[in-house]
Design an enzyme around this catalytic site. Structure first.
Site, PDB file in Angstrom:
ATOM      1  N   CYS A   1       0.794  -1.232   0.000  1.00  0.00           N
ATOM      2  CA  CYS A   1       0.000   0.000   0.000  1.00  0.00           C
ATOM      3  C   CYS A   1       0.819   1.271   0.000  1.00  0.00           C
ATOM      4  O   CYS A   1       0.762   2.065  -0.931  1.00  0.00           O
ATOM      5  CB  CYS A   1      -0.900   0.012   1.224  1.00  0.00           C
ATOM      6  SG  CYS A   1      -1.809  -1.461   1.343  1.00  0.00           S
TER       7      CYS A   1
HETATM    8  N1  SAJ Z   1       6.369   1.942   8.852  1.00  0.00           N
HETATM    9  C1  SAJ Z   1       7.371   2.732   9.399  1.00  0.00           C
HETATM   10  N2  SAJ Z   1       7.064   3.497  10.489  1.00  0.00           N
HETATM   11  C2  SAJ Z   1       5.815   3.505  11.050  1.00  0.00           C
HETATM   12  C3  SAJ Z   1       4.814   2.691  10.461  1.00  0.00           C
HETATM   13  C4  SAJ Z   1       5.113   1.922   9.369  1.00  0.00           C
HETATM   14  O1  SAJ Z   1       8.502   2.749   8.921  1.00  0.00           O
HETATM   15  O2  SAJ Z   1       5.605   4.209  12.046  1.00  0.00           O
HETATM   16  C5  SAJ Z   1       6.673   1.139   7.671  1.00  0.00           C
HETATM   17  C6  SAJ Z   1       6.455  -0.335   7.912  1.00  0.00           C
HETATM   18  O3  SAJ Z   1       7.642  -0.918   8.411  1.00  0.00           O
HETATM   19  C7  SAJ Z   1       6.120  -0.836   6.516  1.00  0.00           C
HETATM   20  C8  SAJ Z   1       5.400   0.336   5.867  1.00  0.00           C
HETATM   21  O4  SAJ Z   1       5.756   1.490   6.640  1.00  0.00           O
HETATM   22  O5  SAJ Z   1       7.287  -1.127   5.783  1.00  0.00           O
HETATM   23  C9  SAJ Z   1       3.874   0.166   5.832  1.00  0.00           C
HETATM   24  O6  SAJ Z   1       3.491  -0.057   7.151  1.00  0.00           O
HETATM   25  P1  SAJ Z   1       1.933  -0.098   7.566  1.00  0.00           P
HETATM   26  O7  SAJ Z   1       1.847  -0.249   9.047  1.00  0.00           O
HETATM   27  O8  SAJ Z   1       1.203   1.002   6.942  1.00  0.00           O
HETATM   28  O9  SAJ Z   1       1.515  -1.510   6.993  1.00  0.00           O
HETATM   29  P2  SAJ Z   1       0.606  -1.971   5.770  1.00  0.00           P
HETATM   30  O10 SAJ Z   1       0.987  -1.220   4.543  1.00  0.00           O
HETATM   31  O11 SAJ Z   1       0.611  -3.451   5.750  1.00  0.00           O
HETATM   32  O12 SAJ Z   1      -0.875  -1.638   6.200  1.00  0.00           O
HETATM   33  C10 SAJ Z   1      -1.391  -0.430   5.954  1.00  0.00           C
HETATM   34  C11 SAJ Z   1      -2.451  -0.289   7.045  1.00  0.00           C
HETATM   35  N3  SAJ Z   1      -1.736   0.000   8.277  1.00  0.00           N
HETATM   36  C12 SAJ Z   1      -2.247   0.632   9.332  1.00  0.00           C
HETATM   37  O13 SAJ Z   1      -3.244   1.327   9.255  1.00  0.00           O
HETATM   38  C13 SAJ Z   1      -1.554   0.428  10.650  1.00  0.00           C
HETATM   39  C14 SAJ Z   1      -3.384   0.694   6.510  1.00  0.00           C
HETATM   40  O14 SAJ Z   1      -2.730   1.862   6.131  1.00  0.00           O
HETATM   41  C15 SAJ Z   1      -4.117   0.055   5.382  1.00  0.00           C
HETATM   42  O15 SAJ Z   1      -5.213  -0.644   5.939  1.00  0.00           O
HETATM   43  C16 SAJ Z   1      -3.277  -0.896   4.588  1.00  0.00           C
HETATM   44  O16 SAJ Z   1      -1.956  -0.430   4.637  1.00  0.00           O
HETATM   45  C17 SAJ Z   1      -3.811  -0.906   3.199  1.00  0.00           C
HETATM   46  O17 SAJ Z   1      -4.185  -2.005   2.771  1.00  0.00           O
HETATM   47  O18 SAJ Z   1      -3.936   0.165   2.611  1.00  0.00           O
END
Ligand code: SAJ
Length: 437
Positions: free
Chosen positions: A275
């Site tokens: 995403c």
């Molecule tokens: N990440 C960071 N720092 C943070 C949070 C995340 O570096 O504080 C990195 C993670 O390690 C990862 C990436 O960002 O590599 C994405 O992390 P993510 O927690 O957004 O994980 P996704 O992409 O699997 O899930 C997200 C969902 N996450 C949350 O809401 C917590 C949400 O945005 C959506 O439901 C989903 O993408 C989607 O399907 O769009």
């Protein structure tokens, strides 16, 4: 609501309606199983023959769906999986959950939505509701799907119904489940919205109606841009804190004590997954068409995209400070998945980092209990077992994914030099041989 809509409404409420799901991935499969468990008959369609063969055997390819749950749906005869979209003629509600990747030039690739739309158009009949869930730019539902479904004798809101409802799956999150995550819904007409609300009310606790499919499409992109921008903010803070001799982890931890008006994010080696690396570009692209440059999106992408290179520089500096060059050094990467607790490596920054270090002449091994083997550029690597990894044999151990299986105490006591990009060792206080982002 006309008679056609009222009949569908009754079928949805009685759960006698047949639900079709196109795309049985991390979004579609949990949805298919949820509708099965709610008592609906479900037709699951996927173009990937191998995925279908595995599903038919009861092997779930999605971590959030157990093979037991999948097997129960199949054995009970409620779930049928097929590669034939023609079978969707039987479905009263069709949910499209296909991928929306980026092209090489970071432009939207909606080819899967177009293909699914054409397939549905071939079987569309009066009384059907179609909902698009794939994350996409505002306008897709009404500009791409609506024209394919409408005809001289077939009008939206009268004969068929069309809505958008963004997926909010958070892979690996056991606290917030499909049922407990509120579902946003936007319909082309009031009947479309009402029917989509009834459909999802059968499987989620709270449905949030909005004024249009475009609004619902925008909500999803805003959610992900919000995350991407805030992650870029803390990544830039990490770079700044290092230059100022401060710990970014201490700063964020202390700021997070503010009980209002603040939301902590963690710096890291970059962003991965299905995403965040791609969804914001759908909005940036649409904004450009509207004559506006969405600078936050572009800048966040620049900062987040630059983190793997920054981590490689930190690794080189750490080795150099100990009179070692990257070339010829032995490096162990802890974690290759894009985030903790999952086995998904899509767009994982760890792969870029491993490839870059290898290109500089390092010999890189990795440990990831969720990823048995991985391709990092030209490298084909197999995971070492955490318990067997001789941490002291490596010139540098880099933490790239904070999987719970990694024991920070053992890491700090056995490794000679640690670069911790996820603050896995944060609770163990300062150690001369442990460098944190
Ligand atoms: N990440 C960071 N720092 C943070 C949070 C995340 O570096 O504080 C990195 C993670 O390690 C990862 C990436 O960002 O590599 C994405 O992390 P993510 O927690 O957004 O994980 P996704 O992409 O699997 O899930 C997200 C969902 N996450 C949350 O809401 C917590 C949400 O945005 C959506 O439901 C989903 O993408 C989607 O399907 O769009």
């Amino acid at each position: 609501m006309n008679a056609v809509a009222r009949r569908l409404e009754e079928q949805l409420q009685a759960r006698s309606a047949v639900v079709g799901v196109i795309g049985l991935g991390y979004v579609g499969l949990p949805l298919a199983v949820a509708f099965c468990r709610a008592g609906f008959r479900v037709i699951g369609v996927d173009a990937d023959r191998r995925r279908l063969d595995g599903l038919s055997r009861g092997d779930s390819p999605v971590e959030d769906v157990s093979s037991l749950a999948l097997g129960e749906c199949l054995a009970g005869g409620r779930l049928r999986v097929t590669d034939s979209p023609a079978s969707l003629g039987e479905a009263d509600a069709i949910i499209i959950c296909v991928p929306t990747p980026l092209s090489k030039s970071k432009e939207p690739d909606i080819s899967h939505i177009v293909a699914a739309g054409d397939a549905v158009a071939r079987v569309l009949r009066d009384g059907q509701l179609v909902v698009l869930e794939s994350t996409t730019y505002p306008g897709t539902t009404e500009e791409i799907l609506l024209p394919r479904f409408s005809g001289p004798a077939r009008a939206v809101g009268e004969h068929f119904f069309l809505a958008f409802s963004p997926e909010r799956v958070d892979p690996g999150n056991t606290t917030h489940t499909l049922r407990s995550i509120p579902k946003v819904v936007g319909g082309v007409t009031p009947s479309c919205k009402a029917l989509a609300q009834t459909l999802y009310a059968q499987v989620v606790e709270r449905v949030v109606p909005v004024s249009s499919p475009r609004a619902a499409e925008m909500v999803k992109l805003f959610e992900n841009v919000f995350r991407s921008v805030n992650i870029a903010l803390v990544n830039e803070l990490a770079i700044l804190c290092r230059r100022l001799g401060l710990s970014v982890w201490e700063i964020i931890g202390a700021a997070a004590t503010k009980p209002f008006g603040f939301m902590p994010f963690s710096p890291g080696p970059g962003i991965g997954g299905h995403c965040l690396p791609s969804d914001p570009h759908y909005l940036a692209w649409k904004a450009r068409l509207a004559g506006y440059e969405a600078r936050f999106i572009a800048f966040a992408d620049e900062i987040n995209g630059g983190m793997p290179r920054y981590v490689v520089e930190l690794a080189a500096d750490a080795l150099n400070a100990r009179e070692r060059s990257v070339k010829g050094s032995r490096i162990l990467a802890l974690g290759v998945a894009y985030k903790a607790g999952v086995g998904d490596v899509r767009d994982s920054p760890a792969l870029d980092i491993i490839e870059a270090l290898s290109d500089k002449g390092a010999r890189v091994d990795y440990v990831d209990p969720h990823v048995p083997e991985v391709a990092a550029g030209r490298l084909a690597l197999k995971s070492l077992a955490w318990e067997d990894a001789a941490l002291g044999d490596y010139d540098l151990v880099i933490v790239l994914t904070a999987h719970p299986e990694f024991d920070a105490r053992r890491l700090v006591s056995e490794a000679r030099l640690v670069l911790d990009t996820r603050n896995l060792t944060g609770l163990l206080g300062p150690h001369e041989h442990v460098i944190r982002l």
